[in-house]
Design a protein around this motif. Structure first.
Motif, PDB file in Angstrom:
ATOM      1  N   ARG A  84      -5.379   5.544  11.276  1.00  0.00           N
ATOM      2  CA  ARG A  84      -5.838   5.306  10.003  1.00  0.00           C
ATOM      3  C   ARG A  84      -7.390   6.027   9.525  1.00  0.00           C
ATOM      4  NH1 ARG A  84      -2.412   1.164   7.495  1.00  0.00           N
ATOM      5  NH2 ARG A  84      -2.244  -0.637   8.922  1.00  0.00           N
ATOM      6  N   PHE A  86       0.845  -1.244   0.029  1.00  0.00           N
ATOM      7  CA  PHE A  86       0.010  -0.087   0.038  1.00  0.00           C
ATOM      8  C   PHE A  86       1.002   1.066   0.195  1.00  0.00           C
ATOM      9  CE2 PHE A  86      -2.050   3.250   2.850  1.00  0.00           C
ATOM     10  CZ  PHE A  86      -3.020   3.594   2.134  1.00  0.00           C
ATOM     11  N   SER A 139       4.120  -6.131   2.782  1.00  0.00           N
ATOM     12  CA  SER A 139       3.559  -5.583   3.779  1.00  0.00           C
ATOM     13  C   SER A 139       1.754  -5.742   3.620  1.00  0.00           C
ATOM     14  CB  SER A 139       3.675  -3.679   3.475  1.00  0.00           C
ATOM     15  OG  SER A 139       3.387  -3.295   4.536  1.00  0.00           O
ATOM     16  N   TYR A 142      -0.216  -9.412   3.817  1.00  0.00           N
ATOM     17  CA  TYR A 142      -1.473  -9.344   4.648  1.00  0.00           C
ATOM     18  C   TYR A 142      -2.670 -10.522   3.737  1.00  0.00           C
ATOM     19  CZ  TYR A 142      -0.282  -4.984   7.173  1.00  0.00           C
ATOM     20  OH  TYR A 142       0.421  -4.258   7.805  1.00  0.00           O
TER      21      TYR A 142
HETATM   22  C1  MLT Z   1       2.374  -1.120   3.349  1.00  0.00           C
HETATM   23  O1  MLT Z   1       3.237  -1.064   2.835  1.00  0.00           O
HETATM   24  O2  MLT Z   1       1.479  -1.952   2.520  1.00  0.00           O
HETATM   25  C2  MLT Z   1       1.535  -0.516   4.499  1.00  0.00           C
HETATM   26  O3  MLT Z   1       2.574  -0.067   5.176  1.00  0.00           O
HETATM   27  C3  MLT Z   1       0.795  -1.502   5.175  1.00  0.00           C
HETATM   28  C4  MLT Z   1       0.226  -0.978   6.314  1.00  0.00           C
HETATM   29  O4  MLT Z   1      -0.027   0.287   6.543  1.00  0.00           O
HETATM   30  O5  MLT Z   1      -0.285  -1.778   7.446  1.00  0.00           O
END
Ligand code: MLT
Length: 263
Positions: free
Chosen positions: A131, A27, A93, A97
């Protein structure tokens, strides 16, 4: 190439031939986050690098989504591509997930997993609150301040000073992220489940890649995650922040290729 899935088109970059490896970007990037992997990895394996929905030239993200939904969309992409199964999987990152969702839900579809700069834990209350504030900020004032603050944390100070062209490349990617996608993805990140209970039963070999200067997913936390995975190998790259594929492409590519091509 463009792949039709339910209600969307997903842009996918495919390079090379052989064992497929699905690369899932973080992200708020797109498939270009893997620009320094295509040539080298593509000589030995088949690289499949999609733009997640809402990113790059994939369809826009106009409604709330989830990490689970991103995973389902990638599964649809894999089902529509003429590639061998099981595939290998590599996520950075947020891509990590999503990768954890994929191997948890479709364990038979994946052979090896690379987890880069990621964590299994859900957001803490404080991170989720941050967030939500970021969502409000982007809605009220646009994404510039949010992206500027994020840029400061992404790459190691040594990368920023020794390789200004890498910082410029990253800034270009960030500048192209759509505000609507940022808002919906921030919400998806804040509400994602804790994947830690899944680690002990991951049925495949896993390479865990950390950066010694990663302030977003610290190497120590990633080592602890690796210790919970039965077949994991942990490495921490020196002088590296959150984006090893960009910051340390030589070591990153060598480690990943060795892991994917060893018997
Ligand atoms: C990412 O690099 O995808 C983000 O840092 C993920 C996150 O903010 O948890």
């Amino acid at each position: 190439m463009r792949i039709d899935i339910s209600n969307a088109q997903i842009n996918v970059e495919v390079k090379g031939r052989g064992q497929p490896v699905l690369l899932v970007h973080g992200f708020p990037f797109d498939h270009r986050m893997w620009s320094h992997q295509f040539a080298e990895l593509g000589q030995r394996v088949q690289v499949i690098a999609p733009d997640l929905r809402g990113y790059g030239t994939s369809s826009a993200l106009r409604e709330p989504t989830s990490i689970a939904r991103f995973a389902e969309e990638l599964m649809e992409v894999l089902d529509r591509l003429p590639v061998e199964s099981p595939a290998d999987l590599c996520g950075l990152s947020m891509g990590g997930y999503i990768a954890l969702q994929l191997v948890h839900r479709w364990p038979d579809r994946f052979r090896r997993l690379v987890l880069c700069h990621t964590r299994s834990a859900a957001d803490s209350v404080e991170t989720a609150r941050g967030r939500r504030l970021a969502i409000e900020q982007i809605r009220r004032r646009g994404p510039a301040d949010f992206l500027a603050a994020m840029a400061e944390k992404l790459i190691a100070p040594s990368t920023a000073s020794n390789s200004p062209e890498k910082r410029a490349e990253m800034m270009q990617w960030l500048a192209e992220a759509s505000p609507e996608s940022l808002v919906h993805t921030l919400d998806a990140l804040a509400t994602r489940p804790d994947a830690t209970p899944w680690l002990g039963s991951l049925p495949l070999p896993v390479l865990v890649v950390a950066g010694n200067e990663d302030g977003i997913t610290p190497a120590a936390e990633m080592r602890e995650m690796a210790e919970k995975i039965p077949q994991a190998r942990f490495i921490a790259l020196p002088d590296c922040g959150h984006l090893s594929p960009l910051e340390r492409p030589g070591e990153f590519n060598a480690q990943v290729l060795q892991f994917l091509t060893s018997d």
